[in-house]
Motif scaffolding. Sequence first.
Motif, PDB file in Angstrom:
ATOM      1  N   VAL A  24       0.840  -1.205   0.000  1.00 17.58           N
ATOM      2  CA  VAL A  24       0.000   0.000   0.000  1.00 17.58           C
ATOM      3  C   VAL A  24       0.876   1.258   0.000  1.00 17.58           C
ATOM      4  O   VAL A  24       0.610   2.216  -0.745  1.00 17.58           O
ATOM      5  N   LEU A  25       1.928   1.270   0.805  1.00 15.64           N
ATOM      6  CA  LEU A  25       2.837   2.411   0.805  1.00 15.64           C
ATOM      7  C   LEU A  25       3.497   2.592  -0.562  1.00 15.64           C
ATOM      8  O   LEU A  25       3.653   3.722  -1.041  1.00 15.64           O
ATOM      9  N   SER A  26       3.878   1.498  -1.203  1.00  9.68           N
ATOM     10  CA  SER A  26       4.495   1.588  -2.522  1.00  9.68           C
ATOM     11  C   SER A  26       3.530   2.152  -3.557  1.00  9.68           C
ATOM     12  O   SER A  26       3.927   2.969  -4.395  1.00  9.68           O
ATOM     13  N   VAL A  27       2.286   1.727  -3.505  1.00 13.72           N
ATOM     14  CA  VAL A  27       1.288   2.247  -4.441  1.00 13.72           C
ATOM     15  C   VAL A  27       1.076   3.743  -4.211  1.00 13.72           C
ATOM     16  O   VAL A  27       1.034   4.532  -5.167  1.00 13.72           O
ATOM     17  N   ILE A  28       0.958   4.144  -2.966  1.00 13.98           N
ATOM     18  CA  ILE A  28       0.761   5.569  -2.654  1.00 13.98           C
ATOM     19  C   ILE A  28       1.976   6.383  -3.089  1.00 13.98           C
ATOM     20  O   ILE A  28       1.843   7.452  -3.696  1.00 13.98           O
ATOM     21  N   LEU A  29       3.186   5.868  -2.797  1.00 12.59           N
ATOM     22  CA  LEU A  29       4.409   6.580  -3.150  1.00 12.59           C
ATOM     23  C   LEU A  29       4.663   6.602  -4.654  1.00 12.59           C
ATOM     24  O   LEU A  29       5.507   7.361  -5.135  1.00 12.59           O
ATOM     25  N   THR A  30       3.957   5.785  -5.410  1.00 17.93           N
ATOM     26  CA  THR A  30       4.026   5.831  -6.867  1.00 17.93           C
ATOM     27  C   THR A  30       2.931   6.719  -7.436  1.00 17.93           C
ATOM     28  O   THR A  30       3.166   7.481  -8.380  1.00 17.93           O
ATOM     29  N   ALA A  31       1.737   6.641  -6.866  1.00 19.08           N
ATOM     30  CA  ALA A  31       0.588   7.364  -7.416  1.00 19.08           C
ATOM     31  C   ALA A  31       0.717   8.880  -7.263  1.00 19.08           C
ATOM     32  O   ALA A  31       0.343   9.627  -8.179  1.00 19.08           O
ATOM     33  N   ILE A  32       1.248   9.341  -6.157  1.00 20.18           N
ATOM     34  CA  ILE A  32       1.348  10.786  -5.931  1.00 20.18           C
ATOM     35  C   ILE A  32       2.301  11.441  -6.940  1.00 20.18           C
ATOM     36  O   ILE A  32       1.912  12.415  -7.603  1.00 20.18           O
ATOM     37  N   PRO A  33       3.534  10.966  -7.113  1.00 20.42           N
ATOM     38  CA  PRO A  33       4.385  11.583  -8.139  1.00 20.42           C
ATOM     39  C   PRO A  33       3.817  11.422  -9.552  1.00 20.42           C
ATOM     40  O   PRO A  33       3.933  12.326 -10.381  1.00 20.42           O
ATOM     41  N   PHE A  34       3.194  10.284  -9.831  1.00 26.49           N
ATOM     42  CA  PHE A  34       2.587  10.084 -11.144  1.00 26.49           C
ATOM     43  C   PHE A  34       1.505  11.128 -11.391  1.00 26.49           C
ATOM     44  O   PHE A  34       1.440  11.722 -12.469  1.00 26.49           O
TER      45      PHE A  34
END
Length: 110
Positions: A24-34
């Motif tokens: 979940v942290l990885s998805v969030i940390l990818t989605a915000i910069p994207f």
Amino acid sequence: MANPHTTSAGSSHGSYKSYMIGFVLSVILTAIPFGLVMFPSMSKEATLWIVMIFAVIQVLVHLVYFLHLDRTSEQRWNVIAFVFSALIIAFLVGLSLWIMFSIHHFMMAK
């Protein structure tokens, strides 16, 4: 499966909960910069800094939640090997860039 798995060497492999937290942290940390790149709402420099900061945080999340590197005594040699590898890569990339920029500067001076 809620309990951490251990190998014959005694090292912990984490639990389902820790893997899900890491995911979940990885998805969030990818989605915000994207989202920041796809829908620009800040300057390019600010977006670049935010993307780089999130990338470093995501590397740390992967190290902790998926590679299980922590500060316990069992992981000390793994952490030392990782830090040494990162340092060597930073030197190689940094010094290569320095050489290329120096060559570019001296070649364009003529």
